[in-house]
Each structure stands twice: as C-alpha cells, then as structure tokens.
Write a protein that holds these residues in place. Structure first.
Motif, mmCIF file in Angstrom:
data_model
loop_
_atom_site.group_PDB
_atom_site.id
_atom_site.type_symbol
_atom_site.label_atom_id
_atom_site.label_comp_id
_atom_site.label_asym_id
_atom_site.label_seq_id
_atom_site.Cartn_x
_atom_site.Cartn_y
_atom_site.Cartn_z
ATOM 1 N N ASP A 177 -4.055 4.794 -7.235
ATOM 2 C CA ASP A 177 -5.254 4.832 -6.404
ATOM 3 C C ASP A 177 -5.638 3.412 -5.992
ATOM 4 N N ASP A 178 -5.578 3.156 -4.689
ATOM 5 C CA ASP A 178 -5.968 1.837 -4.175
ATOM 6 C C ASP A 178 -6.864 2.008 -2.964
ATOM 7 N N GLU A 179 -7.920 2.771 -3.158
ATOM 8 C CA GLU A 179 -8.860 3.016 -2.066
ATOM 9 C C GLU A 179 -9.443 1.682 -1.596
ATOM 10 N N ARG A 207 0.925 4.128 -2.963
ATOM 11 C CA ARG A 207 0.705 5.548 -2.662
ATOM 12 C C ARG A 207 1.871 6.395 -3.157
ATOM 13 N N SER A 255 0.825 -1.201 0.000
ATOM 14 C CA SER A 255 0.000 0.000 0.000
ATOM 15 C C SER A 255 0.866 1.260 0.000
#
Length: 208
Positions: free
Chosen positions: A120-122, A115, A111
């Motif tokens: 984007d890895d919501e 970032r 993660s």
C-alpha cells in the motif's frame, strides 16, 4: 536429433505465414559473437523481405530458407548503455531511441512494483522516496564513490522479503541491504572502502 526453432526463427516462420509478429530482443549489445553475426546479416532486408537460413534440412538438399515480409515482422531491441560502446554495425542498423532516466519515471516504475506486490503506497510517498534514493545513488556512482547505482531489483527483493507488506517495512529492508549492495571494495583484499561505505549510507538514509 530434433531441430528446435529459436525465437528469431519462430518469429520469421510465423511472419512468413502471414501473422503480424513483434519480436523483442533484450540486451542486444551483449549477444554472443556468433549470434550477433547471424542477426547482423538478417537485419539487412532483401527487397521487401527478411531472409533467414534455418538449421532444418531443405528438400533437395541444403538448409531451409525462410522469407517474410518486412511489414509482418516488427523488431524492438533494448540495452543499457555502459562503458563498452555497442558494435557500430548494430548501432547503424537500429532506429535509436534513448530513454533518459528521470525521477518521475523512476517513481512510476517503483509505484508499479509496489502495486504488483500488494504494498500500500497511497499518495506515492514510498515510490517518490525510492526515486530520490535512486537518483542520489546514480550521482554518487557517476562520481566514482559507489560500486553500482541502486536498481529496481533491490526494491523487488524488499517487497518479497520484508517482514510485512507495509511500505515502511519494505523501505527499511531495502535500506539495510544498501551498504552491502552498493559499496566499493579493495581490488586486492576485497575489504570495503570506508569512503564508499559512507556514500552508501548517504543513500540508505533517504529510505530511513
């Protein structure tokens, strides 16, 4: 000729001047033999001080000797444990703390990488998927079916070279390079081992 301080000498010199210094040594078990011998001697304090002889000439002849309080110099070392055991003399001089691999820790690292590259890895779905693929590769490597387990550098390259910054594109890029990255080869011919190709594809399918 100019004598330039190395990292250890600079750290000791600054600690001797009263600074509080943190020295980080990566891959400590892979040091060259000559460097390791110097460090082994240095890591045994003399009283309350670390003592280091430098390559700079001292007044009156000989070589400069630095002393710094142990309390001013903090040394942290890191290494990966592999098939070759570390030198016993190093192991006994270190306060050992093992950082065990876990899926949760792998997902956190993945993660952070995503970032850092603006991916984007919501919700953390891509990071969690990466951790599962990494865990599977480690199990297959331990079983002797892969040349190497999946590592975070593959994810970093995918972040840099994927066609766009979507998490799907990043995972697909990583997926496509996994068979070449992880598959074992025949030691005589260099040809890929079919069973290992299947094991690598097993890991790649997790990222599909």
């Amino acid at each position: 000729f100019v004598t330039v301080d190395g990292a250890l000498t600079e750290a000791v010199r600054r600690a001797a001047a009263g600074e509080s210094v943190l020295l980080f040594l990566d891959e400590i078990f892979r040091l060259a033999e000559r460097v390791a011998e110097t460090l082994l001697t240095f890591l045994v304090p003399r009283g309350a001080d670390y003592v280091l002889r430098t390559r700079r000439p001292a007044e009156g002849g000989g070589w400069e000797t630095l002393r710094c309080p142990v309390a001013h110099l903090h040394i942290v070392a890191a290494a990966n444990l592999g098939p070759v055991p570390p030198l016993g003399a190093f192991w006994s001089r270190l306060h050992v703390m093992r950082l065990q691999w876990t899926p949760a820790a792998a997902a956190e690292t993945a993660s952070a990488i995503l970032r850092a590259y603006g991916i984007d890895d919501e919700g953390g779905a891509a990071a969690g998927t990466w951790a599962r693929a990494m865990g599977e590769s480690r199990a297959l490597f331990a079983a002797g079916r892969l040349q190497a387990p999946l590592d975070f550098r593959v994810l970093e390259r995918a972040c840099r070279h994927a066609p766009d910054t979507s998490r799907g594109a990043v995972l697909r890029f990583a997926r496509d390079v996994i068979p070449d990255q992880l598959t074992q080869w025949h030691p005589d011919t260099g040809d890929v081992m079919p069973a290992s190709v299947e094991a690598a594809k097993q890991v790649a399918r997790i990222l599909a």
